[in-house]
Design a protein around this motif. Structure first.
Motif, short mmCIF file in Angstrom:
data_model
loop_
_atom_site.label_atom_id
_atom_site.label_comp_id
_atom_site.label_asym_id
_atom_site.label_seq_id
_atom_site.Cartn_x
_atom_site.Cartn_y
_atom_site.Cartn_z
N HIS A 295 -7.29 6.69 2.68
CA HIS A 295 -7.94 7.20 1.49
C HIS A 295 -8.13 6.05 0.51
CE1 HIS A 295 -7.07 11.37 2.76
NE2 HIS A 295 -5.86 10.92 3.08
N ALA A 296 -8.91 6.26 -0.52
CA ALA A 296 -9.11 5.22 -1.52
C ALA A 296 -7.80 4.84 -2.19
CB ALA A 296 -10.13 5.69 -2.56
N ALA A 297 -6.91 5.81 -2.37
CA ALA A 297 -5.65 5.56 -3.09
C ALA A 297 -4.53 5.09 -2.18
CB ALA A 297 -5.22 6.83 -3.82
N GLY A 298 -4.68 5.18 -0.86
CA GLY A 298 -3.60 4.80 0.03
C GLY A 298 -3.82 5.36 1.42
N THR B 160 0.84 -1.19 0.00
CA THR B 160 0.00 0.00 0.00
C THR B 160 0.88 1.25 0.00
OG1 THR B 160 -1.71 -1.14 1.27
CG2 THR B 160 -1.78 1.26 1.28
#
Length: 272
Positions: free
Chosen positions: A78-81, A29
């Motif tokens: 967050h959705a991205a990390g 991640t």
């Protein structure tokens, strides 16, 4: 919180045919290290022990000099990390600019994204002389002892570990990650949070010894580094200059001893 491993389907192909399997695989991640609202680094890491990782990274990269400089800390998904957000005491802006790094890259490369050659070979503190002595037998058994503290490796066979060896007590603390340097940062962060002095023992690694692993060891002030595999020639030179004892190929009941061997008590006249 993002899980550190996932069960993924696949096909096992063997001499007698193939069959469906489900394997536990370590997760990767992107974790952003954020200081007073500014992102200073993004690392691909296993999403476990993230406060340990963020604190260890901040210490070994010179972003902070002690835990006391952290006024507040939070983990934000967050959705991205994931963001590891630090809020610092005092004004650290100049120091952060000097050490600013943007490191989004593969976990095998701890130096991805640095913006100058000087940063790659930055000066490290000298680990001073100490009364620390570790028996050769403890060094020889260190990686086996660390192996017993790797539950994520047992499930995935795909992660590194870093542990802290205290003479007479064995490996007392360990952390795991897909990146060897991330595992060491997690260990250093966990020790800082627990108030454990790195000068009282040795770091133990499941990996080779690269330049960055020695740099981080020196920044933490640990005088002995033990690894299951080989050092690079430059890493060995940096260990020598930094005053760090380096034991490599520590497996099968033996090891090679390089740089400042006086801290390892073997009874051999050519080591003392």
């Amino acid at each position: 919180m993002v899980r550190p491993l996932r069960s993924m389907p696949g096909l096992a192909v063997q001499g007698d045919g193939r069959h469906e399997v489900a394997r536990a695989l370590p997760e990767e991640t992107p974790v952003a290290i954020v200081m007073d609202g500014s992102t200073v680094a993004v690392m691909m890491t296993t999403p476990g022990d993230l406060e340990d990782f963020a604190l260890g990274f901040a210490l070994t990269e010179g972003l902070i000099s002690s835990r006391s400089e952290v006024a507040d800390f939070e983990i934000v998904e967050h959705a991205a990390g994931i963001e590891a957000r630090f809020w610092l005491t005092g004004d650290r802006s100049a120091a952060l600019k000097a050490r600013r790094r943007a490191m989004l890259g593969p976990v095998g490369c701890g130096l991805c994204g640095i913006d100058s050659l000087e940063q790659a070979l930055r000066p490290v503190p000298l680990v001073g002389a100490s009364a620390l002595r570790i028996a050769a037998g403890e060094v020889a058994r260190a990686t086996d002892a660390l192996r017993a503290l790797q539950p994520l490796h047992d499930q995935t066979r795909a992660v590194h570990a870093a542990g802290f060896l205290r003479p007479g007590a064995g490996v007392v603390l360990a952390r795991e990650d897909v990146g060897r340097h991330n595992a060491l940062d997690k260990l250093i962060g966990a020790m800082a949070r627990a108030g454990t002095d790195p000068r009282c023992g040795a770091f133990v690694l499941t990996s080779r010894v690269s330049v960055e692993m020695v740099q981080k060891t020196a920044m933490a002030g640990c005088p002995v580094l033990i690894a299951v595999s080989a050092p690079t020639a430059r890493a060995l030179r940096i260990a020598e200059d930094a005053g760090i004892t380096l034991a490599a190929f520590a497996r099968a009941g033996g090891f090679d001893l390089y740089a400042h061997p006086e801290r390892i008590t073997t009874g051999a006249s050519d080591v003392a």
